[in-house]
Design an enzyme around this catalytic site. Structure first.
Site, PDB file in Angstrom:
ATOM      1  N   PRO A   1     -16.153   8.862  31.738  1.00  5.49           N
ATOM      2  CA  PRO A   1     -16.435   7.439  31.917  1.00  5.49           C
ATOM      3  C   PRO A   1     -17.725   7.225  32.708  1.00  5.49           C
ATOM      4  CG  PRO A   1     -14.136   7.910  32.431  1.00  5.49           C
ATOM      5  CD  PRO A   1     -14.824   9.229  32.258  1.00  5.49           C
TER       6      PRO A   1
ATOM      7  N   SER B   1      -8.238  14.269  36.350  1.00  6.57           N
ATOM      8  CA  SER B   1      -7.663  13.127  35.670  1.00  6.57           C
ATOM      9  C   SER B   1      -8.774  12.552  34.793  1.00  6.57           C
ATOM     10  CB  SER B   1      -7.194  12.124  36.707  1.00  6.57           C
ATOM     11  OG  SER B   1      -6.609  11.025  36.060  1.00  6.57           O
ATOM     12  N   CYS B   2      -8.546  11.359  34.208  1.00  2.00           N
ATOM     13  CA  CYS B   2      -9.572  10.835  33.298  1.00  2.00           C
ATOM     14  C   CYS B   2     -10.692  10.131  34.042  1.00  2.00           C
ATOM     15  CB  CYS B   2      -8.946   9.923  32.253  1.00  2.00           C
ATOM     16  SG  CYS B   2      -8.098   8.510  32.948  1.00  2.00           S
ATOM     17  N   ILE B   3     -10.470   9.799  35.326  1.00  2.00           N
ATOM     18  CA  ILE B   3     -11.559   9.185  36.095  1.00  2.00           C
ATOM     19  C   ILE B   3     -11.792   9.951  37.387  1.00  2.00           C
ATOM     20  CG2 ILE B   3     -11.380   6.844  35.187  1.00  2.00           C
ATOM     21  CD1 ILE B   3      -9.830   6.093  37.738  1.00  2.00           C
TER      22      ILE B   3
END
Ligand SMILES: Cc1cc2nc3c(=O)[nH]c(=O)nc-3n(C[C@H](O)[C@H](O)[C@H](O)COP(=O)(O)OP(=O)(O)OC[C@H]3O[C@@H](n4cnc5c(N)ncnc54)[C@H](O)[C@@H]3O)c2cc1C
Lengths: 410, 102
Positions: free
Chosen positions: A352, B100-102
């Site tokens: 991200p 984790s994803c962030i």
């Protein structure tokens, strides 16, 4: 007649039924979908239910309503999959298939940690990953007078990996609004090395915990919950006390996967990362939380997977090579409390980053930055889920593969 | 960014994890361990090998998963890599830290 059998009528299974029925001739293909429960839950709503932001009715509907005409719906428990015989055993009948789609999801397994599902379960030790847990927690929070609130994550992977952090943020917001934030000592406990583990996220979001006065305990690998001392204990002997523990237990695939000998240690099924075909049986496909692919376990991910998987099932039927197309695309709103949210859009390779979404410069949504607009996006997701996502309707301007447009990638 | 480990130029993340496993070797591992205050023994190497195999097979790593490894129990894992065993062992093994994803 040939048979497509879909196991699980949650987010992924329901989407696949809706995608496939109009694309396959009714006089050539039967489609059958099986689920044990009558109710379809909007799981993202379990984050809001404890804080009285959503009501019970907003997070559950009768599952069958979302299954298209021409699809045979069976409400029974799945006992065993026998892929070598192309058969699936239900409680009292056996079904045969030509193509199998496994969409049995993942669920919490609190019994994996000693004492977690003990005498205080849903008394002062709660999950919010189930409807029952989320509702019990709401009732507890309504009357709770404050003390040590510990928000804890047992181990990765979990579905919706940011949900525990969102819970901590929303708790800060909730107690502030109730005028009792000073009575609540809020701690976030993670087995990872930080609340944020990716470089860009840590850089952009590191301020959030401090700003909200949330304490952080990292590298905490829980061994047990001590229900007499009200503390969690890790393998290194570290102890953290709580008055109220909100935990995300270990997440695992359904036991049917274990009974069928098809999964890994956590009952997740080895799946091709880009085609979603089983690595062991060519007429078996897996979608959503049931796979072992290194993508986030999220409804948005399942939505993108469903588009690729639909194409691949049609290709498979035609005897053509499958598309190696799925890129791990995820698109998730993250509530940060006080009516703000973040948006992240990423895939297997791209972490991200900041930017605008879905369009460069004009957005209107902001990536990896708090905004009120993103919060509306998160709330709109519930409407989109029931009215578009489950029905397999493409969401405007958001493609199955991640786009780099508008992203600040250096 | 670039770093020099055991006399070799390698690429690492801000917190010192190799970004390219093909650059890993035992000398580099020994040096990373030393910087973390760990003297490598046969037991350490067994764990490192096991971790590398798991990552290669695409299996998620967790401290609890160690229990099922058959290589060692969690108490020993903590004793070998005090403080943050997963964080430290992955660093020495040259594989990404669990994220984790962030
Ligand atoms: C608190 C929380 C917040 C979340 N927030 C978000 C979010 O903001 N955005 C987002 O995109 N995602 C979010 N998610 C994740 C999202 O809900 C899931 O990723 C998604 O529902 C996965 O879909 P699935 O079809 O793979 O599994 P599920 O929807 O869980 O469906 C699995 C189905 O299989 C059935 N089943 C399993 N085993 C059997 C059996 N043996 N017999 C019969 N039936 C069986 C189950 O009954 C179930 O209906 C959240 C999840 C939680 C828990």
């Amino acid at each position: 007649m040939k048979n497509i059998l879909i196991l699980g009528a949650g987010t992924s299974g329901t989407m696949m039924a809706n995608h496939l029925r109009p694309k396959l001739k009714k006089d050539q293909w039967n489609i059958t979908i099986v689920d044990q429960y009558r109710t379809h839950y909007y799981q993202p709503g379990f984050l809001f239910l404890p804080f009285d932001i959503y009501t019970e009715d907003q997070v559950k509907k009768v599952g069958k309503k979302f299954i298209p005409k021409g699809v045979n719906y069976i409400q029974k428990k799945i006992e065993k999959i026998i892929p070598t015989e192309n058969k699936v055993e239900l409680e009292d009948e056996t079904l045969s298939y030509d193509i199998l789609i496994i969409a049995t999801g993942s669920k919490i397994a609190p019994e994996e940690v000693e004492g977690m599902k003990g005498k205080n379960w849903h008394k002062n030790v709660f999950d919010f990953y189930t409807y029952e847990g989320s509702l019990a927690l709401r009732n507890k929070l309504r009357e709770w007078e404050g003390g040590k609130l510990v928000v804890h994550l047992t181990e990765m992977p979990i579905k919706c990996p940011v949900a525990p952090l969102e819970f901590a943020f929303l708790a800060d917001s909730y107690f502030t609004k109730k005028g009792m934030r000073d009575k609540v000592d809020l701690t976030y406990v993670t087995p990872l090395s930080g609340a944020f583990t990716k470089a860009k996220s840590s850089e952009s979001l590191g301020y959030l915990l401090k700003e909200k006065n949330i304490k952080l305990e990292t590298d905490f690998a829980i061994e047990s919950v001590d229900n007499d001392g009200n503390k969690i204990i890790d393998y290194g002997g570290r102890e953290i006390e709580y008055d109220l523990l909100v935990t995300i237990p270990t997440n695992m695939g359904d036991e049917v996967i274990e009974r069928s000998g098809m999964g890994d240690d956590l009952n997740f099924i080895p799946t091709h990362h880009n085609t979603l075909q089983s690595l062991e049986h060519e007429n078996v496909f897996i979608i959503g939380d049931a796979t072992n692919i290194p993508a986030s376990k999220a409804g948005s991910v399942a939505h993108f997977e469903a588009e690729t998987l639909t194409d691949n099932i049609l290709l498979y039927i035609d005897g053509k090579p499958l598309k190696e197309e799925f890129d791990g695309h995820a698109n998730c709103f993250i509530e940060t409390g006080h009516n703000k949210a973040l948006l992240i859009d990423f895939n297997y390779k791209q972490e991200p980053v900041e930017g605008t979404f879905p369009f460069p410069v004009v957005g209107p949504l902001k990536l990896l930055k708090e905004s009120v607009f993103n919060h509306w996006g998160k709330l709109a997701f519930r409407w989109i889920y029931w009215n578009m996502l489950l029905k397999g309707i493409a969401i405007p301007f958001i493609s199955r593969n991640m786009s780099t447009k508008g992203k600040k990638i250096n | 960014m670039e770093a020099v480990l055991a006399g070799i130029k390698v690429m690492v993340t801000d917190d010192g994890y190799l970004t390219d496993f093909s650059q890993w070797n035992e000398d580099i591992a020994r040096e990373i361990a030393k910087n973390e205050g760990i003297e490598m023994t046969d037991r350490h190497w067994e764990v490192i090998k096991w971790i590398q195999e798991q990552v290669k097979a695409g299996n998620p790593l967790s401290v609890r998963g160690i229990k099922k490894s058959g290589v060692l129990d969690i108490k020993e894992f903590y004793a070998l890599f005090p403080g943050g065993p997963l964080k430290l062992s992955t660093k020495i093994a040259g594989v990404p830290k669990p994220k984790s994803c962030i």
